[in-house]
Design an enzyme around this catalytic site. Structure first.
Site, PDB file in Angstrom:
ATOM      1  N   HIS A   4      23.060  52.930  -3.187  1.00 38.38           N
ATOM      2  CA  HIS A   4      21.955  53.547  -3.917  1.00 38.38           C
ATOM      3  C   HIS A   4      21.637  54.884  -3.258  1.00 38.38           C
ATOM      4  O   HIS A   4      21.541  54.960  -2.025  1.00 38.38           O
ATOM      5  CB  HIS A   4      20.692  52.690  -3.809  1.00 38.38           C
ATOM      6  CG  HIS A   4      20.794  51.332  -4.407  1.00 38.38           C
ATOM      7  ND1 HIS A   4      20.261  51.031  -5.635  1.00 38.38           N
ATOM      8  CD2 HIS A   4      21.352  50.179  -3.948  1.00 38.38           C
ATOM      9  CE1 HIS A   4      20.473  49.739  -5.902  1.00 38.38           C
ATOM     10  NE2 HIS A   4      21.137  49.208  -4.894  1.00 38.38           N
ATOM     11  N   HIS A  51      28.103  48.870  -4.012  1.00 36.73           N
ATOM     12  CA  HIS A  51      27.536  50.143  -4.473  1.00 36.73           C
ATOM     13  C   HIS A  51      26.507  50.624  -3.471  1.00 36.73           C
ATOM     14  O   HIS A  51      25.817  49.807  -2.841  1.00 36.73           O
ATOM     15  CB  HIS A  51      26.877  50.001  -5.855  1.00 36.73           C
ATOM     16  CG  HIS A  51      25.916  48.875  -5.952  1.00 36.73           C
ATOM     17  ND1 HIS A  51      26.328  47.571  -6.106  1.00 36.73           N
ATOM     18  CD2 HIS A  51      24.565  48.823  -5.901  1.00 36.73           C
ATOM     19  CE1 HIS A  51      25.277  46.778  -6.160  1.00 36.73           C
ATOM     20  NE2 HIS A  51      24.178  47.513  -6.014  1.00 36.73           N
TER      21      HIS A  51
HETATM   22  P1  AMP Z   1      21.634  45.778  -6.264  1.00 34.07           P
HETATM   23  O1  AMP Z   1      20.433  44.929  -6.524  1.00 34.07           O
HETATM   24  O2  AMP Z   1      21.650  46.456  -4.928  1.00 34.07           O
HETATM   25  O3  AMP Z   1      22.881  44.984  -6.548  1.00 34.07           O
HETATM   26  O4  AMP Z   1      21.562  46.977  -7.272  1.00 34.07           O
HETATM   27  C1  AMP Z   1      21.971  46.911  -8.595  1.00 34.07           C
HETATM   28  C2  AMP Z   1      21.371  48.094  -9.268  1.00 34.07           C
HETATM   29  O5  AMP Z   1      22.044  48.263 -10.488  1.00 34.07           O
HETATM   30  C3  AMP Z   1      19.880  47.966  -9.593  1.00 34.07           C
HETATM   31  O6  AMP Z   1      19.192  49.052  -9.016  1.00 34.07           O
HETATM   32  C4  AMP Z   1      19.832  47.975 -11.111  1.00 34.07           C
HETATM   33  O7  AMP Z   1      18.723  48.682 -11.587  1.00 34.07           O
HETATM   34  C5  AMP Z   1      21.124  48.671 -11.462  1.00 34.07           C
HETATM   35  N1  AMP Z   1      21.728  48.341 -12.730  1.00 34.07           N
HETATM   36  C6  AMP Z   1      21.858  47.121 -13.296  1.00 34.07           C
HETATM   37  N2  AMP Z   1      22.562  47.197 -14.450  1.00 34.07           N
HETATM   38  C7  AMP Z   1      22.898  48.501 -14.600  1.00 34.07           C
HETATM   39  C8  AMP Z   1      23.620  49.225 -15.588  1.00 34.07           C
HETATM   40  N3  AMP Z   1      24.159  48.625 -16.664  1.00 34.07           N
HETATM   41  N4  AMP Z   1      23.768  50.564 -15.431  1.00 34.07           N
HETATM   42  C9  AMP Z   1      23.229  51.189 -14.354  1.00 34.07           C
HETATM   43  N5  AMP Z   1      22.534  50.560 -13.389  1.00 34.07           N
HETATM   44  C10 AMP Z   1      22.371  49.230 -13.502  1.00 34.07           C
END
Ligand code: AMP
Length: 144
Positions: free
Chosen positions: A109, A107
């Protein structure tokens, strides 16, 4: 999770893609789904997740799918900028836990930044109010 562990089909984003978990969706096309981050580091923090792949991170992403996916990342980033008029925009991703990754489906950001507004910490903080995220998603969607 190291860089070389197997893809887990039950990761949160895979479940969101399959419709098994809710998300405040912003945009969807053949390449990707965009939705609001529930622990936003700034107002409008949006995630863009590739569809139809089992890619834990950028290194795993099939090269032929990367172009369409990144086109969607750019499209959503442009809409976030148009909707929220930040002073800057961080577009980033993490590969593996030691790099800061916490969800193991690739993903990007999209994080709007404003002068003099401190960035929230990655992967921590309070869960955002779903209704407020919905309002932001509507504003972004109007610019797509
Ligand atoms: P990463 O640490 O780069 O893998 O980012 C994961 C992101 O997903 C973090 O910014 C979290 O806040 C976000 N996140 C975790 N669970 C969810 C969810 N159910 N819906 C939307 N965002 C999420």
């Amino acid at each position: 999770m190291t860089l070389h562990d197997a893809y887990d089909p039950d990761n949160i984003f895979a479940k969101i893609l399959r419709g098994e978990m809710p998300a405040v969706k912003v945009y969807e096309d053949d390449a990707a789904l965009a939705f609001m981050d529930v622990f936003p580091q700034s107002e409008g923090h949006t995630l863009v997740v590739p569809k139809g792949v089992e890619a834990r991170n950028l290194l795993d992403m099939p090269a032929d799918k990367l172009g369409p996916y990144m086109a969607t990342v750019q499209k959503v980033a442009q809409a976030v900028e148009a909707a929220l008029t930040p002073d800057g925009l961080v577009v980033t991703q993490f590969n593996g836990a030691p790099a800061g990754q916490t969800v193991y489906h690739l993903h990007f950001h999209i994080i709007p930044r404003w002068k003099d507004v401190t960035l929230g910490r990655h992967g921590s903080g309070e869960m955002a109010d779903t209704d407020k995220l919905g309002v932001l998603a509507d504003r972004i969607r109007m610019k797509l």
